[in-house]
Scaffold this motif. Structure first.
Motif, short mmCIF file in Angstrom:
data_model
loop_
_atom_site.label_atom_id
_atom_site.label_comp_id
_atom_site.label_asym_id
_atom_site.label_seq_id
_atom_site.Cartn_x
_atom_site.Cartn_y
_atom_site.Cartn_z
N ARG A 1 -5.71 5.08 -4.55
CA ARG A 1 -6.32 3.88 -3.99
C ARG A 1 -5.25 3.02 -3.33
N LYS A 2 -5.68 2.14 -2.44
CA LYS A 2 -4.72 1.23 -1.79
C LYS A 2 -4.29 0.14 -2.74
N GLY A 3 -5.19 -0.28 -3.60
CA GLY A 3 -4.89 -1.35 -4.55
C GLY A 3 -5.47 -2.66 -4.06
N GLN A 4 -6.22 -3.34 -4.94
CA GLN A 4 -6.90 -4.57 -4.55
C GLN A 4 -5.91 -5.66 -4.16
N ALA A 5 -4.83 -5.81 -4.91
CA ALA A 5 -3.84 -6.85 -4.59
C ALA A 5 -3.22 -6.59 -3.22
N ARG A 6 -2.93 -5.33 -2.95
CA ARG A 6 -2.34 -4.99 -1.65
C ARG A 6 -3.31 -5.27 -0.51
N GLN A 7 -4.59 -5.05 -0.73
CA GLN A 7 -5.58 -5.33 0.31
C GLN A 7 -5.69 -6.83 0.59
N ILE A 8 -5.52 -7.66 -0.43
CA ILE A 8 -5.62 -9.10 -0.26
C ILE A 8 -4.55 -9.62 0.72
N VAL A 9 -3.37 -9.02 0.69
CA VAL A 9 -2.26 -9.51 1.51
C VAL A 9 -2.13 -8.76 2.83
N GLU A 10 -3.10 -7.96 3.17
CA GLU A 10 -3.06 -7.20 4.43
C GLU A 10 -2.82 -8.15 5.60
N GLY A 11 -1.81 -7.84 6.41
CA GLY A 11 -1.51 -8.65 7.58
C GLY A 11 -0.55 -9.80 7.32
N LEU A 12 -0.17 -10.02 6.06
CA LEU A 12 0.72 -11.13 5.73
C LEU A 12 2.17 -10.69 5.52
N LEU A 13 2.38 -9.42 5.24
CA LEU A 13 3.73 -8.95 4.94
C LEU A 13 4.53 -8.73 6.22
N PRO A 14 5.82 -9.02 6.18
CA PRO A 14 6.64 -8.86 7.39
C PRO A 14 6.87 -7.39 7.74
N GLU A 15 7.18 -7.16 8.99
CA GLU A 15 7.47 -5.80 9.44
C GLU A 15 8.73 -5.30 8.73
N GLY A 16 8.70 -4.07 8.28
CA GLY A 16 9.85 -3.49 7.61
C GLY A 16 9.92 -3.73 6.12
N VAL A 17 8.93 -4.42 5.54
CA VAL A 17 8.92 -4.66 4.11
C VAL A 17 8.89 -3.33 3.37
N ILE A 18 9.62 -3.27 2.27
CA ILE A 18 9.67 -2.04 1.46
C ILE A 18 8.65 -2.15 0.34
N GLU A 19 7.68 -1.26 0.34
CA GLU A 19 6.60 -1.33 -0.64
C GLU A 19 6.84 -0.38 -1.81
N PHE A 20 6.48 -0.86 -2.99
CA PHE A 20 6.62 -0.07 -4.21
C PHE A 20 5.29 -0.06 -4.96
N PRO A 21 4.42 0.92 -4.66
CA PRO A 21 3.15 1.00 -5.39
C PRO A 21 3.38 1.51 -6.81
#
Length: 243
Positions: free
Chosen positions: A42-62
Motif C-alpha cells: 500500500r502507499k500508506g494513508q499518512a503518505r497520501q495525506i502529504v501528497e504534493g507537499l514534499l520537496p523534490e529529491g526527498v528521501i523516503e523511508f516506508p
C-alpha cells in the motif's frame, strides 16, 4: 564534529491536509528524509495525506508492518514480530540522525494518541534528539463531522479501543456519558454487541474516513453500506448540563 540531527514525529491531523498545523507544513516542505508507516503493498494513508507537499529529491523511508491482522493480538508472536520491526526501523532512523540529518516521521492524527510513532519515540528519546508536533486527533475530526458537540457541561468522555473484551466494552459504555470507540478493525460485531448490551446502540454514530473526500456520517442503527473498519470511528454524544 557532525551535529546530531533531530527525529520529528509530525502529526498530520485526521486526514484533510488543510487541518494540518503550520509547524507540520513547514517541516514537511523542508524535509530531506521522510519516514512513514504502511501496510505492505500500500502507499500508506499518512503518505497520501502529504501528497504534493514534499520537496523534490526527498528521501523516503516506508516502514512496512510485518503483520497487521494476520496474527491475533493474543499470540505471543505478534509482539515479538512487531518489537523486532520497531527495533529495526528505529535503528535506521537513529543512524540518519547521528549522521547529522533531520528526519520527519509522518503520523496520522496525533503522534501521542494511539500512534505507531510512540514505539519509535520510546526507543530514540534517550539516544538522539526527538521532537513531537501535536495535531488534531482523528476522533475530533469524527465527532465534528456529526455536527453535534461530543460533550456538554459535566459529561465524562470515554475513549475505548475495539480490541478490548466485550464484557469490558459493555461495562465502560454503560457507565459513561459520551463515547468514542477506535481501533474497530475486525472487532466491529463485538463493538455492536457491546453497544446493544449497554443500551447505547440507538445513540451511536459511525464516521468513516473523517475529514477525507470519502467521509460518511451515519447513525449506526441505520447503516446499510459495508463498513471500512480501519478508517471508522464510533461516537455517542453526551447530553449533559447546559444553560
Amino acid at each position: 564534529m557532525t551535529q546530531t540531527g533531530t527525529i520529528h514525529g509530525v502529526g498530520l491531523g485526521p486526514g484533510d491536509p488543510d487541518l494540518m498545523s503550520v509547524r507540520a507544513h513547514r517541516l514537511l516542505t523542508g524535509a530531506k528524509h521522510v519516514a512513514f508507516f504502511r501496510k505492505a503493498g500500500r502507499k500508506g494513508q499518512a503518505r497520501q495525506i502529504v501528497e504534493g507537499l514534499l520537496p523534490e529529491g526527498v528521501i523516503e523511508f516506508p516502514m512496512e508492518y510485518p503483520v497487521t491482522t494476520e496474527i491475533p493480538l493474543s499470540d505471543p508472536r505478534y509482539n515479538e514480530i512487531l518489537s523486532q520491526f520497531y527495533e529495526d526501523v528505529t535503528q535506521h532512523l537513529i543512524r540518519l540522525a547521528q549522521a547529522g540529518d533531520d528526519v520527519v516521521v509522518l503520523c496520522e492524527g496525533d503522534p501521542f494518541f494511539y500512534g505507531s510513532f510512540m514505539h519509535i519515540y520510546e526507543r530514540v528519546r534517550k539516544v538522539v534528539p526527538v521532537k513531537v508536533v501535536p495535531a488534531i486527533t482523528g476522533m475530533s475530526g469524527a465527532w465534528t463531522a456529526t455536527g453535534a458537540p461530543i460533550t456538554w457541561g459535566d459529561d465524562v468522555l470515554t475513549v475505548l479501543t475495539g480490541t478490548l473484551p466485550q464484557d469490558t466494552l459493555t461495562d465502560y459504555i454503560s457507565r459513561t456519558d459520551s463515547l468514542v470507540v477506535m481501533k474497530i478493525g475486525t472487532n466491529f460485531e463485538k463493538v455492536i454487541a457491546a453497544l446493544k448490551s449497554a443500551g447505547r446502540y440507538e445513540d451511536a454514530w459511525i464516521v468513516q474516513y473523517a475529514t477525507m473526500p470519502k467521509q460518511t456520517v451515519t447513525k449506526l442503527s441505520e447503516m446499510t453500506d459495508d463498513v471500512t473498519p480501519y478508517f471508522s470511528i464510533i461516537v455517542v454524544h453526551g447530553q449533559g448540563r447546559r444553560p
